[in-house]
Write an enzyme that holds these catalytic residues in place. Structure first.
Site, PDB file in Angstrom:
ATOM      1  N   CYS A 104       9.278  -2.183 -25.281  1.00  0.00           N
ATOM      2  CA  CYS A 104       9.808  -2.312 -23.930  1.00  0.00           C
ATOM      3  C   CYS A 104      11.243  -1.839 -23.839  1.00  0.00           C
ATOM      4  O   CYS A 104      11.937  -1.701 -24.834  1.00  0.00           O
ATOM      5  CB  CYS A 104       9.788  -3.774 -23.507  1.00  0.00           C
ATOM      6  SG  CYS A 104       8.191  -4.533 -23.701  1.00  0.00           S
ATOM      7  N   GLY A 162       8.263   2.418 -22.590  1.00  0.00           N
ATOM      8  CA  GLY A 162       7.080   1.763 -22.037  1.00  0.00           C
ATOM      9  C   GLY A 162       6.733   2.379 -20.708  1.00  0.00           C
ATOM     10  O   GLY A 162       7.594   2.489 -19.840  1.00  0.00           O
ATOM     11  N   ASN A 172      12.488  -7.398 -24.873  1.00  0.00           N
ATOM     12  CA  ASN A 172      12.048  -6.298 -25.744  1.00  0.00           C
ATOM     13  C   ASN A 172      11.955  -6.856 -27.160  1.00  0.00           C
ATOM     14  O   ASN A 172      12.930  -7.404 -27.666  1.00  0.00           O
ATOM     15  CB  ASN A 172      13.055  -5.141 -25.691  1.00  0.00           C
ATOM     16  CG  ASN A 172      12.805  -4.066 -26.742  1.00  0.00           C
ATOM     17  OD1 ASN A 172      13.741  -3.468 -27.254  1.00  0.00           O
ATOM     18  ND2 ASN A 172      11.559  -3.828 -27.083  1.00  0.00           N
ATOM     19  N   GLY A 173      10.784  -6.699 -27.755  1.00  0.00           N
ATOM     20  CA  GLY A 173      10.578  -7.207 -29.106  1.00  0.00           C
ATOM     21  C   GLY A 173       9.228  -7.886 -29.193  1.00  0.00           C
ATOM     22  O   GLY A 173       8.363  -7.664 -28.340  1.00  0.00           O
ATOM     23  N   TYR A 199      12.015   7.477 -34.392  1.00  0.00           N
ATOM     24  CA  TYR A 199      11.111   7.876 -33.319  1.00  0.00           C
ATOM     25  C   TYR A 199      11.408   7.244 -31.971  1.00  0.00           C
ATOM     26  O   TYR A 199      11.363   7.916 -30.946  1.00  0.00           O
ATOM     27  CB  TYR A 199       9.665   7.526 -33.696  1.00  0.00           C
ATOM     28  CG  TYR A 199       8.692   7.722 -32.554  1.00  0.00           C
ATOM     29  CD1 TYR A 199       8.201   8.992 -32.260  1.00  0.00           C
ATOM     30  CD2 TYR A 199       8.299   6.667 -31.751  1.00  0.00           C
ATOM     31  CE1 TYR A 199       7.331   9.197 -31.195  1.00  0.00           C
ATOM     32  CE2 TYR A 199       7.427   6.856 -30.686  1.00  0.00           C
ATOM     33  CZ  TYR A 199       6.949   8.116 -30.421  1.00  0.00           C
ATOM     34  OH  TYR A 199       6.100   8.316 -29.366  1.00  0.00           O
TER      35      TYR A 199
HETATM   36  P1  AMP Z   1      -0.915   9.564 -35.378  1.00  0.00           P
HETATM   37  O1  AMP Z   1      -1.584  10.645 -34.617  1.00  0.00           O
HETATM   38  O2  AMP Z   1      -1.628   8.251 -35.223  1.00  0.00           O
HETATM   39  O3  AMP Z   1      -0.641   9.893 -36.811  1.00  0.00           O
HETATM   40  O4  AMP Z   1       0.495   9.321 -34.666  1.00  0.00           O
HETATM   41  C1  AMP Z   1       1.617  10.030 -35.063  1.00  0.00           C
HETATM   42  C2  AMP Z   1       2.359  10.549 -33.872  1.00  0.00           C
HETATM   43  O5  AMP Z   1       2.603   9.517 -32.922  1.00  0.00           O
HETATM   44  C3  AMP Z   1       3.696  11.115 -34.305  1.00  0.00           C
HETATM   45  O6  AMP Z   1       3.743  12.442 -33.861  1.00  0.00           O
HETATM   46  C4  AMP Z   1       4.738  10.253 -33.627  1.00  0.00           C
HETATM   47  O7  AMP Z   1       5.614  11.081 -32.909  1.00  0.00           O
HETATM   48  C5  AMP Z   1       3.994   9.330 -32.694  1.00  0.00           C
HETATM   49  N1  AMP Z   1       4.261   7.902 -32.984  1.00  0.00           N
HETATM   50  C6  AMP Z   1       4.480   7.299 -34.146  1.00  0.00           C
HETATM   51  N2  AMP Z   1       4.655   5.972 -34.005  1.00  0.00           N
HETATM   52  C7  AMP Z   1       4.543   5.708 -32.700  1.00  0.00           C
HETATM   53  C8  AMP Z   1       4.638   4.525 -31.902  1.00  0.00           C
HETATM   54  N3  AMP Z   1       4.840   3.350 -32.446  1.00  0.00           N
HETATM   55  N4  AMP Z   1       4.498   4.639 -30.569  1.00  0.00           N
HETATM   56  C9  AMP Z   1       4.268   5.811 -30.012  1.00  0.00           C
HETATM   57  N5  AMP Z   1       4.152   6.967 -30.712  1.00  0.00           N
HETATM   58  C10 AMP Z   1       4.292   6.930 -32.036  1.00  0.00           C
END
Ligand code: AMP
Length: 493
Positions: A22, A48, A123-124, A263
């Site tokens: 969030c 979010g 947030n958390g 990220y």
């Molecule tokens: P995946 O396809 O499941 O391996 O997700 C990896 C991709 O999702 C990467 O390109 C990241 O930029 C993005 N990503 C990683 N962690 C998160 C997160 N917690 N929330 C949203 N996007 C994420």
């Protein structure tokens, strides 16, 4: 209190998980408090995208508007903003991990206490919320929503302390987990960071108004200046007399979430005087030093892989090219909740730039691999576009553990790196080589010499399994949602 709500309410099952990512925002004593809050939330939209809310106060009455969907779709019209009267306001933008968002879970949550009204935005993620909720229900508390944040309200209601602040401290002394909170009461806004400071919260100033926000990008959008980060374990009360700060919890060493830098935070934000974009470039440079490749092009997986790619390209001297183009009219894949949409999402989102990639030895750089879904599809796309070799470099260590502190990660069994070593992952993804930055490489990029294994400088549990805050609900197998045995479901239709 006046509640105006969007007519758009999805038909859903009420089995929201506890986890949320969030953004929070608050402003005290500002002209256009609600408009500034809407702008701040717009800048925090990446934290979010499923729902948002604003609560304001004009000295007599609270006003609230909550809606499912984007800030720009729900909070940009004068017909809404003009009804959120008052010189103080707080706001929240959220998404739930399962995607089954309910309007009554949308924050800020509001409650009437014996001392008056209180709105709260969080947030958390609380790691003992389920346990506390059961205890509270036994004592007669009636919960309206399924969000963990509501536990704080009930604990405050039951506190015997006299002042609002003391009741808040009383409640926070009973909760475990990660929290950056912004609260609105009748004469103040209050900001809180948990004792380890896992999630960000920054203080800003615009003329005579104080602002609290998850990230500095939310200050920039309204022309406010950053004053400082709220410190771990600090409570800050902003009222007409100015600003008061106190630290009611035992002092602990800060463990800020390193994944915010990798990220989650926006690259134009600075946290603890570190610019997120700079950190990402430095991680890319460390990666190039640790895992070089003989190649023709460095290609980012857009957008999250771009800063690390620039760092990798600069360090290696290999040209940086946009070999994959992202369609910006589609939301972040991960933020789309269901598997089906997530799979579709990747196809909708990226396209290979054939003219750039054909016949080239390509290094793809992304920030992280979670399930591996994105990487697999991107690699196939780049090979189909005629790349001669495809190497992948990841600007974080392998994600081997789930987060319980507010970053949405799937269960451990779904994390590619939890079940496979790097060689196996390379095979599954279909690359000629794969490498992740090392933990110490990551810490060097944060301007630390190395990870202090006895007393780590950050929360890096998703890479190490070293969880700095007790996982009470998870360890008691209560962490999977509220509706496993005691509570029946509830569907909004
Ligand atoms: P995946 O396809 O499941 O391996 O997700 C990896 C991709 O999702 C990467 O390109 C990241 O930029 C993005 N990503 C990683 N962690 C998160 C997160 N917690 N929330 C949203 N996007 C994420």
């Amino acid at each position: 209190m006046t509640i105006t709500t969007s007519p758009y309410v999805k038909s859903q099952n009420d089995d929201d998980k506890l986890h949320e990512e969030c953004g929070v925002f608050g402003i005290f004593d500002g002209n256009n408090a609600a408009a500034h809050t809407a702008l701040g939330l717009h800048a925090l939209q990446h934290r979010g995208q499923e729902a948002a809310g604003i609560v304001s106060f004009d000295g007599k009455q609270f006003y609230s508007h909550k809606a499912l969907g984007l800030i720009s779709d729900n909070f940009s019209s004068a017909s809404i903003i003009d009804k959120l009267h008052g010189h103080m306001a707080i706001g929240h933008t959220r998404y739930s991990t399962t995607g089954e968002t309910l309007l009554r879970n949308v924050q800020p949550l509001f409650a009437e206490f014996s001392f008056g009204g209180l709105a709260i935005a969080h947030n958390g993620n609380l790691t003992n919320a389920m346990h506390l909720r059961r205890e509270l229900v036994k004592r007669g508390s009636l919960f309206q929503a399924t969000s963990d944040t509501e536990v704080i309200i009930h604990l405050m209601a039951l506190s015997n302390a006299k002042s609002i602040e003391d009741r808040l401290v009383d409640a926070l002394n009973q909760i475990e987990g990660a929290y950056s909170l912004v609260c609105l009461i009748e004469n103040a806004i209050i900001g809180v960071r948990d004792p380890l400071g896992v999630r960000p919260l920054v203080l800003g100033k615009l003329d005579n108004s104080y602002i609290l926000a998850s990230e500095t990008c939310a200050l920039d959008i309204i022309g406010a200046q950053r004053v400082r980060d709220i410190e771990p374990g600090e409570i800050i009360v902003i009222n007409k007399d100015g600003l008061r700060s106190f630290k009611p919890f035992p002092q602990k060493k800060e463990r800020f979430c390193v994944f915010e830098y990798i990220y989650f935070a926006r690259p134009d934000s600075s946290i603890n005087n570190r610019n997120v974009y700079d950190v990402r470039k430095r991680i890319g440079a460390e990666l190039a030093k640790e895992s070089p490749v003989d190649a023709d092009l460095i290609v980012p997986v857009p957008d999250s892989g771009v800063p690390a790619s620039i760092g990798y390209a600069t360090e290696s001297g290999i040209p940086f090219e946009l070999g994959i183009i992202r369609n910006h009219y589609v939301g972040r894949t991960f933020i789309e909740p269901t598997d089906h949409v997530r799979h579709l999402g990747v196809k909708l989102k990226h396209n290979a730039n054939q003219a750039i990639l054909k016949g080239k030895r390509v290094v793809l750089v992304d920030d992280s691999i979670v399930r591996g879904t994105t990487s697999k599809k991107i690699v196939t796309m780049v090979r189909d576009a005629g790349a001669a070799e495809v190497h992948m470099r990841i600007a974080s260590p392998p994600t081997t553990h789930s987060c319980y502190y507010g970053v949405d990660t799937p269960e451990r069994s779904q994390l590619m790196a939890a079940k496979n070593n790097v060689e196996e992952m390379a095979k599954i993804i279909g690359v000629d080589s794969l490498a992740f930055v090392s933990i110490d490489g990551l810490y060097r990029a944060m301007h630390e010499k190395k990870r202090d294994n006895k007393s780590p400088q950050f929360c890096d549990a998703c890479f190490t399994g070293d969880y700095p805050i007790e996982l009470t609900d998870h360890n008691r197998s209560l962490g999977k949602g509220y509706h496993n045995d005691t509570f029946a479901g509830f569907a909004e239709i």
